[in-house]
Design an enzyme around this catalytic site. Sequence first.
Site, mmCIF file in Angstrom:
data_model
loop_
_atom_site.group_PDB
_atom_site.id
_atom_site.type_symbol
_atom_site.label_atom_id
_atom_site.label_comp_id
_atom_site.label_asym_id
_atom_site.label_seq_id
_atom_site.Cartn_x
_atom_site.Cartn_y
_atom_site.Cartn_z
ATOM 1 N N ASN A 113 9.968 -62.810 64.838
ATOM 2 C CA ASN A 113 9.694 -63.177 66.252
ATOM 3 C C ASN A 113 7.701 -62.962 66.804
ATOM 4 O OD1 ASN A 113 12.042 -63.188 67.240
ATOM 5 N ND2 ASN A 113 12.473 -60.941 66.143
ATOM 6 N N GLU A 114 7.462 -64.353 66.303
ATOM 7 C CA GLU A 114 6.156 -64.611 66.725
ATOM 8 C C GLU A 114 5.809 -64.650 67.334
ATOM 9 O OE1 GLU A 114 4.424 -64.695 63.903
ATOM 10 O OE2 GLU A 114 5.294 -65.632 62.176
ATOM 11 N N PRO A 115 4.334 -64.739 68.337
ATOM 12 C CA PRO A 115 3.659 -64.436 69.683
ATOM 13 C C PRO A 115 4.630 -65.664 69.898
ATOM 14 C CG PRO A 115 1.845 -63.973 68.312
ATOM 15 C CD PRO A 115 3.750 -64.443 67.412
ATOM 16 N N THR A 143 0.253 -65.847 60.668
ATOM 17 C CA THR A 143 1.569 -65.326 59.305
ATOM 18 C C THR A 143 1.444 -65.724 58.075
ATOM 19 O OG1 THR A 143 2.995 -64.476 61.649
ATOM 20 C CG2 THR A 143 3.823 -64.879 59.391
#
Length: 639
Positions: free
Chosen positions: A162-164, A181
């Site tokens: 769950n990236e920014p 990432t």
Amino acid sequence: MSSPLFKEPIAYEKIPTRIFTDPREASKSVAHEIAELIKLKQREGKSCVLGLATGSSPKTVYAELIRLHREEGLSFKNVVSFNLDEYYPMEPDAIQSYWRFMKEQLFDHVDIPKENYFIPLGDIPQSQIEDFCKSYEAKIDSLGGLDFQLLGIGGNGHIGFNEPGSLINSKTRLMMLDHSTRAAAVMDFGGELIKVPKKAITMGVSKILQAKRVVLLAWGERKAGMIADAVEGSVSEHNPSSYLQSHGNVLFVVDTAAASELKRMKSPWLVEDVTWDSQMTKKAVCSLALDLKKPILKLTNKDYNDNGLSDLLAGYGQAYEINIEVFNQLQHSISGWPGGKPNADDTNRPERALPERKRVIIFSPHPDDDIISMGGTFQRLVDQGHEVHVAYQTSGNIAVSDDEAIRFIDFVVDFNRQFGINNDETTKIFEDAKSFLLNKKDSELDTAEVRHVKGLIRKGEAKNTCRFVGIPVENAHFMNMPFYETGQVQKAPLGKKDIEITKELIEKIKPHQIYAAGDLADPHGTHKVCLDAIMDAVKELKHKNFMKDCWVWLYRGAWAEWEIHEIEMAVPMSPDQVIQKRLGIFKHQSQKDGVVFQGSDAREFWQRAEERNATTAELYNKLGLAEYQAMEAFVRWKY
């Protein structure tokens, strides 16, 4: 088992956080919590539903769970597990697959039924992903939800993938990966960013937050900023781990490095009563001066009183008394004579004057850490007449790209043919290695022949650096520690043979000085294992007469530097010496123009080293000391 630091809650921390000095002990504490939960569910006749994570952080947790299974009879027959994520696309047998990771790190070593563990599928058609994600969440719900969710944290604050930008109500889905990432994962994909998948299937934030218990692990300084932001900052989609502030049963388990940006670590005097010893005083005064942008000798009584340091001021009476004491400590740490200055009063110098000519071992975890991390000091020691040895602890072969290995093989084979050198066995080794590399699949590890070729490349570069600095080649020792030679990024645990090799070299040279890499922010963990080997060896040898006169100095690597208050020896460098060090780093040609294991920092190692050394010099100058072009910093380990 050692206890965590600061077990009681801290008022302004919004997530309960336990800080351990040793990540291994921290991991064991988490593994034991999981084990107790499994056993509780067994007594109740229920399944234990675990959410599991991949990456480097949980590996020691899994190792301890395996030990508990083998040695203490912990059964996993009632465990059902769901992993957070998987790269997309990704074949399950690929080296980088999380299916393979989980089987190698846990499932193949315990008695969990094969039908009881679930991991997102990275090889299904994209048209089926949405339905798969819905069924994945439905399966978790059918079992009553996750009893326990284990998490790591990315350098950008992601949990799972769950990236920014991910929302708090996000579901399990296909996610585009952030560049940082992918850059951090490049070490697992042969050092080539283009090979790192751009997408991943990840469990959503909402499902993670529904777990009955959440424990997040974080080790190392690279995670410190995001940990502090999550624990002390506001909830924001820019740091998905901050969503955990809303969970009622969450715990962050971190080591001191990952906790270093928390207020209780950076400014403990603002949290609790502290003992104002010399080190704490130095830390507080340096912090105050840098925060106020004032040289130490210009700090006033008001500066101390207005910034939570009235207790310290009361103990001294006047700011001037504190200022001069700390200023002198910093001044005494600066030395252009890292091996000690002959015929000088060494009372206030970091190193002894005698013996004038010292025997020195510089331990270098990889074949370039010596020149990258302490190249200026290395050169000074040689120029000032000391007997300097370099011990290259590992071959560094995994950090050589396949293209570089093929170029080297072509040169050797063409050279032999050109000059009629006929060695069928040698030629076959190189040709077999080249054939493998040209046809290498993602699921294949390098062969022994390929690792040998890549190791020769690194060895030759290390010898070239030694010649450049001015030590004889026979003073370069290639230890080839066994723990490293697995052919993959994942290394074996430190073994007795590794420690014996280290002891034998120390006993042979009988050094007056040992320099070792204390850089625990190294992303692939080799520095930590190498340091453990040295520390274990020194402890086993300390009863020897020659060890009574041996001092151990710790340097940092390409990822971080000692804090200014920690530095006990700072070796200044002139502009010419900075250029000299840069040229020494350039001898490692296989590590230039596209570093294989650079982490998320795209700069080359010489650029990182120069920036770090210049920053250290700038800090000394800001605190009111002399202005130098650069400085290399060291901390003494008193064993």
